[in-house]
Design a protein around this motif. Sequence first.
Motif, PDB file in Angstrom:
ATOM      1  N   ARG A  68       1.078  -1.111   0.028  1.00  0.00           N
ATOM      2  CA  ARG A  68       0.011   0.081   0.038  1.00  0.00           C
ATOM      3  C   ARG A  68       0.843   1.265   0.166  1.00  0.00           C
ATOM      4  O   ARG A  68       0.419   2.286   0.052  1.00  0.00           O
ATOM      5  N   ILE A  69       2.070   0.804   0.048  1.00  0.00           N
ATOM      6  CA  ILE A  69       3.190   2.259   0.163  1.00  0.00           C
ATOM      7  C   ILE A  69       3.609   2.432  -1.296  1.00  0.00           C
ATOM      8  O   ILE A  69       4.480   1.580  -1.666  1.00  0.00           O
ATOM      9  N   LEU A 109       7.585   6.867  -3.755  1.00  0.00           N
ATOM     10  CA  LEU A 109       7.876   8.245  -4.697  1.00  0.00           C
ATOM     11  C   LEU A 109       6.644   8.783  -4.710  1.00  0.00           C
ATOM     12  O   LEU A 109       6.922  10.096  -4.608  1.00  0.00           O
ATOM     13  N   GLY A 110       5.445   8.287  -4.758  1.00  0.00           N
ATOM     14  CA  GLY A 110       4.374   9.200  -4.952  1.00  0.00           C
ATOM     15  C   GLY A 110       3.878   9.847  -3.549  1.00  0.00           C
ATOM     16  O   GLY A 110       3.470  11.008  -3.696  1.00  0.00           O
ATOM     17  N   ILE A 111       4.257   9.299  -2.574  1.00  0.00           N
ATOM     18  CA  ILE A 111       3.968  10.013  -1.235  1.00  0.00           C
ATOM     19  C   ILE A 111       4.702  11.305  -1.184  1.00  0.00           C
ATOM     20  O   ILE A 111       4.003  12.293  -0.742  1.00  0.00           O
ATOM     21  N   THR A 151       0.852   3.038   9.767  1.00  0.00           N
ATOM     22  CA  THR A 151      -0.359   2.493  10.353  1.00  0.00           C
ATOM     23  C   THR A 151      -0.631   1.236   9.987  1.00  0.00           C
ATOM     24  O   THR A 151      -0.497   0.676   8.909  1.00  0.00           O
ATOM     25  N   ASP A 152      -1.198   0.418  10.795  1.00  0.00           N
ATOM     26  CA  ASP A 152      -2.136  -1.008  10.433  1.00  0.00           C
ATOM     27  C   ASP A 152      -0.906  -1.861   9.682  1.00  0.00           C
ATOM     28  O   ASP A 152      -1.289  -2.627   8.916  1.00  0.00           O
ATOM     29  N   VAL A 180      -1.729   4.600   6.041  1.00  0.00           N
ATOM     30  CA  VAL A 180      -2.306   3.972   5.178  1.00  0.00           C
ATOM     31  C   VAL A 180      -4.034   4.128   4.741  1.00  0.00           C
ATOM     32  O   VAL A 180      -4.418   3.882   3.492  1.00  0.00           O
ATOM     33  N   HIS A 181      -4.440   4.828   5.540  1.00  0.00           N
ATOM     34  CA  HIS A 181      -6.029   5.029   5.225  1.00  0.00           C
ATOM     35  C   HIS A 181      -6.023   6.617   4.925  1.00  0.00           C
ATOM     36  O   HIS A 181      -7.001   6.806   4.303  1.00  0.00           O
ATOM     37  N   THR A 182      -5.215   7.590   4.997  1.00  0.00           N
ATOM     38  CA  THR A 182      -5.385   9.009   4.754  1.00  0.00           C
ATOM     39  C   THR A 182      -4.184   9.274   3.721  1.00  0.00           C
ATOM     40  O   THR A 182      -4.549  10.467   2.964  1.00  0.00           O
TER      41      THR A 182
END
Length: 166
Positions: free
Chosen positions: A38-39, A42-44, A88-89, A152-154
């Motif tokens: 989910r990570i 680069l995009g983050i 998270t998670d 991972v949710h926001t």
Amino acid sequence: MFDDLIDANEKYAATFTEHDLTGKAARHLAVVTCIDSRIDPLGIFGLVPGDAKIIRSAGARVTDDVLRNLVLSVNLLDVDRVVLMPHTDCAMGRTNAAIVQAVSEASGRDASAWDFRPIEDPDETLRADLARIRSCDLISDRTELVGWRYDVHTGLVAQVVDHVDG
């Protein structure tokens, strides 16, 4: 079994334009994060290929291999900033015994000899892993270190440790 990957690679290669990248980190950055799919490191951070070294380990734990990659990145690949970014998670957020049991059941083999480096206290684990990086004598004291947690949710990162001095 892997035909989908070969097909995708042929399409990628047909429009490939990144042949001039040097292998050094153009933004002088390394991001250490989890193997969780989910990570998108680069995009983050609005990065593109060539901007940063991306190092992954389960739980974003600083293992000997992560340290080896950071030593090489700092000394040979123009990195002077490191973001340690668990999330998270995370599946590693349980006891080693619980992970050993789950792996043993899934594999049908005894995993009791393994230390999976679980994350029982996320903030304390992050601080300890940052301290492990900072204490490595082959990583310059001038290398900037921060500890952030990715949600991972926001999609947002939150500062946990703002800066680790050398």
